[in-house]
Design a protein around this motif. Structure first.
Motif, PDB file in Angstrom:
ATOM      1  N   PHE A   1       0.417  12.204 -38.005  1.00 34.11           N
ATOM      2  CA  PHE A   1       0.372  11.088 -38.936  1.00 34.11           C
ATOM      3  C   PHE A   1       0.692   9.761 -38.250  1.00 34.11           C
ATOM      4  N   GLN A   2       1.569   9.782 -37.258  1.00 32.73           N
ATOM      5  CA  GLN A   2       1.814   8.562 -36.486  1.00 32.73           C
ATOM      6  C   GLN A   2       0.537   8.119 -35.772  1.00 32.73           C
ATOM      7  N   THR A   3      -0.164   9.060 -35.191  1.00 37.52           N
ATOM      8  CA  THR A   3      -1.392   8.748 -34.457  1.00 37.52           C
ATOM      9  C   THR A   3      -2.447   8.139 -35.366  1.00 37.52           C
ATOM     10  N   LEU A   4      -2.563   8.655 -36.569  1.00 34.79           N
ATOM     11  CA  LEU A   4      -3.665   8.257 -37.453  1.00 34.79           C
ATOM     12  C   LEU A   4      -3.321   7.108 -38.394  1.00 34.79           C
ATOM     13  N   PHE A   5      -2.065   7.037 -38.872  1.00 39.73           N
ATOM     14  CA  PHE A   5      -1.751   6.114 -39.963  1.00 39.73           C
ATOM     15  C   PHE A   5      -0.746   5.017 -39.613  1.00 39.73           C
ATOM     16  N   SER A   6      -0.248   4.983 -38.393  1.00 40.32           N
ATOM     17  CA  SER A   6       0.655   3.896 -38.012  1.00 40.32           C
ATOM     18  C   SER A   6      -0.085   2.563 -38.077  1.00 40.32           C
ATOM     19  N   GLU A   7       0.600   1.560 -38.590  1.00 41.90           N
ATOM     20  CA  GLU A   7      -0.027   0.246 -38.760  1.00 41.90           C
ATOM     21  C   GLU A   7       0.404  -0.755 -37.687  1.00 41.90           C
ATOM     22  N   GLU A   8       0.672  -0.238 -36.489  1.00 40.33           N
ATOM     23  CA  GLU A   8       0.916  -1.126 -35.350  1.00 40.33           C
ATOM     24  C   GLU A   8      -0.343  -1.949 -35.091  1.00 40.33           C
ATOM     25  N   LEU A   9      -0.158  -3.193 -34.681  1.00 41.66           N
ATOM     26  CA  LEU A   9      -1.295  -4.076 -34.451  1.00 41.66           C
ATOM     27  C   LEU A   9      -2.210  -3.539 -33.351  1.00 41.66           C
ATOM     28  N   GLY A  10      -3.500  -3.755 -33.525  1.00 37.38           N
ATOM     29  CA  GLY A  10      -4.468  -3.352 -32.516  1.00 37.38           C
ATOM     30  C   GLY A  10      -5.866  -3.719 -32.943  1.00 37.38           C
ATOM     31  N   LEU A  11      -6.833  -3.465 -32.058  1.00 34.80           N
ATOM     32  CA  LEU A  11      -8.235  -3.733 -32.334  1.00 34.80           C
ATOM     33  C   LEU A  11      -9.052  -2.506 -31.985  1.00 34.80           C
ATOM     34  N   VAL A  12     -10.135  -2.297 -32.719  1.00 29.34           N
ATOM     35  CA  VAL A  12     -11.138  -1.308 -32.332  1.00 29.34           C
ATOM     36  C   VAL A  12     -12.457  -2.057 -32.163  1.00 29.34           C
ATOM     37  N   ILE A  13     -13.077  -1.889 -30.996  1.00 26.84           N
ATOM     38  CA  ILE A  13     -14.356  -2.547 -30.749  1.00 26.84           C
ATOM     39  C   ILE A  13     -15.411  -1.498 -30.417  1.00 26.84           C
ATOM     40  N   GLU A  14     -16.628  -1.777 -30.814  1.00 32.22           N
ATOM     41  CA  GLU A  14     -17.761  -0.928 -30.452  1.00 32.22           C
ATOM     42  C   GLU A  14     -18.575  -1.650 -29.389  1.00 32.22           C
ATOM     43  N   VAL A  15     -18.861  -0.947 -28.303  1.00 31.90           N
ATOM     44  CA  VAL A  15     -19.701  -1.503 -27.242  1.00 31.90           C
ATOM     45  C   VAL A  15     -20.782  -0.490 -26.902  1.00 31.90           C
ATOM     46  N   SER A  16     -21.878  -0.977 -26.379  1.00 32.36           N
ATOM     47  CA  SER A  16     -22.965  -0.098 -25.974  1.00 32.36           C
ATOM     48  C   SER A  16     -22.561   0.691 -24.735  1.00 32.36           C
ATOM     49  N   LYS A  17     -23.052   1.936 -24.634  1.00 27.93           N
ATOM     50  CA  LYS A  17     -22.734   2.772 -23.468  1.00 27.93           C
ATOM     51  C   LYS A  17     -23.125   2.077 -22.172  1.00 27.93           C
ATOM     52  N   LYS A  18     -24.261   1.391 -22.199  1.00 31.31           N
ATOM     53  CA  LYS A  18     -24.733   0.760 -20.965  1.00 31.31           C
ATOM     54  C   LYS A  18     -23.836  -0.391 -20.529  1.00 31.31           C
ATOM     55  N   ASN A  19     -23.054  -0.945 -21.479  1.00 35.10           N
ATOM     56  CA  ASN A  19     -22.150  -2.051 -21.149  1.00 35.10           C
ATOM     57  C   ASN A  19     -20.694  -1.615 -20.997  1.00 35.10           C
ATOM     58  N   LEU A  20     -20.440  -0.315 -21.155  1.00 42.91           N
ATOM     59  CA  LEU A  20     -19.054   0.167 -21.188  1.00 42.91           C
ATOM     60  C   LEU A  20     -18.291  -0.189 -19.917  1.00 42.91           C
ATOM     61  N   ASP A  21     -18.866   0.098 -18.762  1.00 41.04           N
ATOM     62  CA  ASP A  21     -18.158  -0.184 -17.508  1.00 41.04           C
ATOM     63  C   ASP A  21     -17.885  -1.673 -17.347  1.00 41.04           C
ATOM     64  N   MET A  22     -18.858  -2.486 -17.724  1.00 41.23           N
ATOM     65  CA  MET A  22     -18.683  -3.935 -17.611  1.00 41.23           C
ATOM     66  C   MET A  22     -17.561  -4.424 -18.524  1.00 41.23           C
ATOM     67  N   VAL A  23     -17.534  -3.910 -19.752  1.00 40.76           N
ATOM     68  CA  VAL A  23     -16.500  -4.320 -20.708  1.00 40.76           C
ATOM     69  C   VAL A  23     -15.128  -3.875 -20.226  1.00 40.76           C
ATOM     70  N   MET A  24     -15.019  -2.630 -19.793  1.00 44.22           N
ATOM     71  CA  MET A  24     -13.728  -2.135 -19.300  1.00 44.22           C
ATOM     72  C   MET A  24     -13.258  -2.951 -18.105  1.00 44.22           C
ATOM     73  N   GLY A  25     -14.195  -3.347 -17.238  1.00 41.35           N
ATOM     74  CA  GLY A  25     -13.842  -4.162 -16.082  1.00 41.35           C
ATOM     75  C   GLY A  25     -13.338  -5.534 -16.475  1.00 41.35           C
ATOM     76  N   LYS A  26     -14.024  -6.154 -17.438  1.00 44.65           N
ATOM     77  CA  LYS A  26     -13.619  -7.488 -17.882  1.00 44.65           C
ATOM     78  C   LYS A  26     -12.242  -7.443 -18.541  1.00 44.65           C
ATOM     79  N   LEU A  27     -12.007  -6.417 -19.359  1.00 42.89           N
ATOM     80  CA  LEU A  27     -10.700  -6.283 -20.008  1.00 42.89           C
ATOM     81  C   LEU A  27      -9.607  -6.046 -18.979  1.00 42.89           C
ATOM     82  N   SER A  28      -9.878  -5.163 -18.031  1.00 39.28           N
ATOM     83  CA  SER A  28      -8.889  -4.851 -17.001  1.00 39.28           C
ATOM     84  C   SER A  28      -8.546  -6.073 -16.164  1.00 39.28           C
TER      85      SER A  28
END
Length: 563
Positions: free
Chosen positions: A241-268
């Motif tokens: 229930f902590q994993t699924l329902f905790s209301e700690e701040l965060g974001l969920v983003i959807e990215v295309s598979k072809k851009n995944l490595d680029m996005v992860m690199g930019k975030l890192s």
């Protein structure tokens, strides 16, 4: 209710679905459909002001300082999806809804204000004094497809506190461990990093993790996209229930598979951590695994119905129940519209835009009119010279309609936006019906309230000069009215029957085609960026003309051919 400092206690036999059935029906979590179609929400420009709200009142029962920080964080994680000039340009306004006269609440508000001030200083955001409501004491008993990857950007450094959460609330508890925003500079870094991804057009969809937690956040993304998701979460030694329902701040983003490595690199490179938590599927189903164990496998529509249920119950207090039931049933078979065009939209011929002798069109407005600027813009884009004319101008003789080639009466509400505030005029006289009671007239929507929706229409054959060459097209248009035309002379196009008009009639015209009366608002979507959605296969540009500009261009062509 349990004491505010008792740990959250969920019975061992409670499943994820048991919890979801409660959480998704909570008014703060459920669909807000009962709100979104009852007010105007169309747009007039590419840029403007973006607003977001952050409020965490239940968290304030546990920790007023954490509540203040979370409210700021929630507002910013809501706002981050709109590209803003700079975080420093964000301005906040506070509404202090505190029962400050009750014992201990004045001190709690003081602590909250100081925590809020500290967070704002670190973020570089200004806040005004806002509004105070200090007598509030109360006593009570992305794009559809199967190549989208979901990333979770956690703003709580792995903490998963459940105090003050929706989960706690639906089990009549509060809990004792309150979420918080401990690292304000990291929030600032994440905000700027996501804004950069938006600049590079690398984000297909996004949502903030707040009310309801990570699972609800992902579900709402699936509901909005009418698609499915496969979630594969790791608990990191936290409870289910902590994993699924905790209301700690965060974001969920959807990215295309072809851009995944680029996005992860930019975030890192920006010092931002992101974890892959699942993927989008074209099959409309919800699958949830935590640590390799399946906890949920249902159709998207089944789960969405639970999320919509409270909204529909509230709507039945505001609208005709049969209309609510029809909309509810329609959701079960919802799919993207199969619109098609019988022509290709184009900008107005340059010769009409540059000539010094443009035909004049009078845009008539009265007290309460609200569509005059959009209408003037649409006619201007077609090569007319629009004039802003009030009824007072006509009554006192300051202006004569004889000097105009066309006259337009716009939409709006006379003497306040309420039902029966001013009876709609009879339209039969304008369209050739005279005083015949069988001719068109206005009555209220069948639903009994104002409706604002982007709805589907089909343009049929008719003598209407403004619809020439558009016959056979099916497309979207903004509808925004609380009255509907009854009866009909010549039907021009029909729409899904949200208002109760006979056969879904949306427009009528005079036998000679020169007079057109319609309920939808093509002037609100004569450019493609004013469309909230359109088929990918349309041969149009997002910043280009929409099919509806053709209406106004047809009027301009008619003026040219007829002197």
């Amino acid at each position: 209710m349990a004491d505010a400092r008792e740990p959250l206690d969920i019975a061992p036999g409670i499943t994820v679905m048991d919890a979801l059935k409660r959480v998704l029906r909570l008014p703060s979590i459920c669909s807000k459909r009962f709100l979104t179609s009852k007010v105007d929400r169309t747009f007039t420009d590419l840029t403007g002001g973006a607003c977001a709200i952050g409020e965490q009142p239940i968290k304030g029962l546990l920790d007023p300082k954490a509540m203040a920080r979370l409210a700021v964080g929630e507002a910013l994680t809501n706002l981050v999806w709109a590209k803003v000039t700079s975080l420093s340009d964000v301005k906040a306004s506070g509404n202090w809804m505190y029962a400050a006269k009750l014992d201990g609440e004045g001190a709690a508000m003081y602590d909250a204000a100081n925590a809020l001030s500290d967070a704002m200083i670190k973020l570089g955001i200004a806040i005004d004094g806002g509004k105070d409501s200090l007598s509030m004491a109360a006593h009570a008993g992305g794009e559809l497809g199967d190549d989208g990857v979901l990333l979770h950007i956690d703003l709580s450094a792995g903490k998963r506190r459940l105090g003050g959460s929706a989960l706690a609330q639906v089990f009549d508890q509060i809990g004792n461990d309150c979420p918080d925003l401990e690292d304000v500079p990291y929030l600032k870094r994440v905000f700027e990093g996501v804004q950069g991804l938006l600049d590079d057009e690398l984000i297909s969809a996004g949502h903030d993790v707040s009310d309801g937690g990570l699972l609800v956040c992902a579900l709402e993304m699936a509901f909005a996209g009418n698609c499915g998701i496969n979630l594969d979460l790791t608990s990191h030694r936290k409870s289910l229930f902590q994993t699924l329902f905790s209301e700690e701040l965060g974001l969920v983003i959807e990215v295309s598979k072809k851009n995944l490595d680029m996005v992860m690199g930019k975030l890192s490179s920006g010092g931002i951590s992101a974890e892959i938590i699942g993927q989008v599927t074209a099959t409309p189903s919800i699958e949830l695994m935590v640590d390799g164990v399946t906890h949920l496998k249902e159709s998207t529509s089944f789960v969405r119905d639970m999320w919509e249920e409270t909204s529909f119950q509230l709507e039945k207090l505001q609208r005709l129940a049969s209309c609510v039931d029809l909309e509810k049933e329609g959701l079960k078979d919802r799919h993207e519209p199969s619109w098609k065009l019988s022509f290709t939209p184009s900008f107005t011929d340059e010769k009409y835009m540059t000539t010094t002798s443009k035909p004049k069109v009078a845009v008539i407005r009265e007290e309460g009119s609200n569509g005059d600027r959009e209408m003037a813009a649409a006619f201007y884009a077609a090569g007319f010279e629009p004039w802003d004319i009030t009824m007072s101008d006509l009554l006192n003789g300051a202006v004569s309609l004889h000097e105009f080639r066309g006259v337009v009466f716009v939409g709006g509400f006379s003497y306040a936006d309420v039902l029966d505030s001013a009876k709609g005029p009879q339209v039969g006289g304008v369209l050739g019906g005279g005083g015949d009671p069988s001719q068109p007239r206005f009555i209220h929507n069948e639903s009994g309230r104002f409706e604002c929706r982007f709805t589907s229409v089909k343009i049929k054959d008719s003598p209407a000069i403004m619809l020439k060459g558009m016959e056979g097209s099916t497309l979207g248009v903004w509808a925004a009215h609380d009255i509907v035309m009854m009866m009909g002379l010549r039907r021009n196009f029909t729409l899904s029957n949200l208002n109760g008009s006979p056969l879904g009639v949306a427009a009528i015209c005079s036998p000679d085609g020169r007079h057109l009366a319609m309920m939808p608002h093509p002037e609100r979507c004569f450019l493609m960026w004013q469309f909230p959605w359109y088929p990918k296969q349309w041969d149009v540009e997002k910043k280009g003309p929409s099919p509806w500009l053709q209406m106004f261009q047809n009027a301009r062509e008619w003026c040219s051919r007829n002197g």
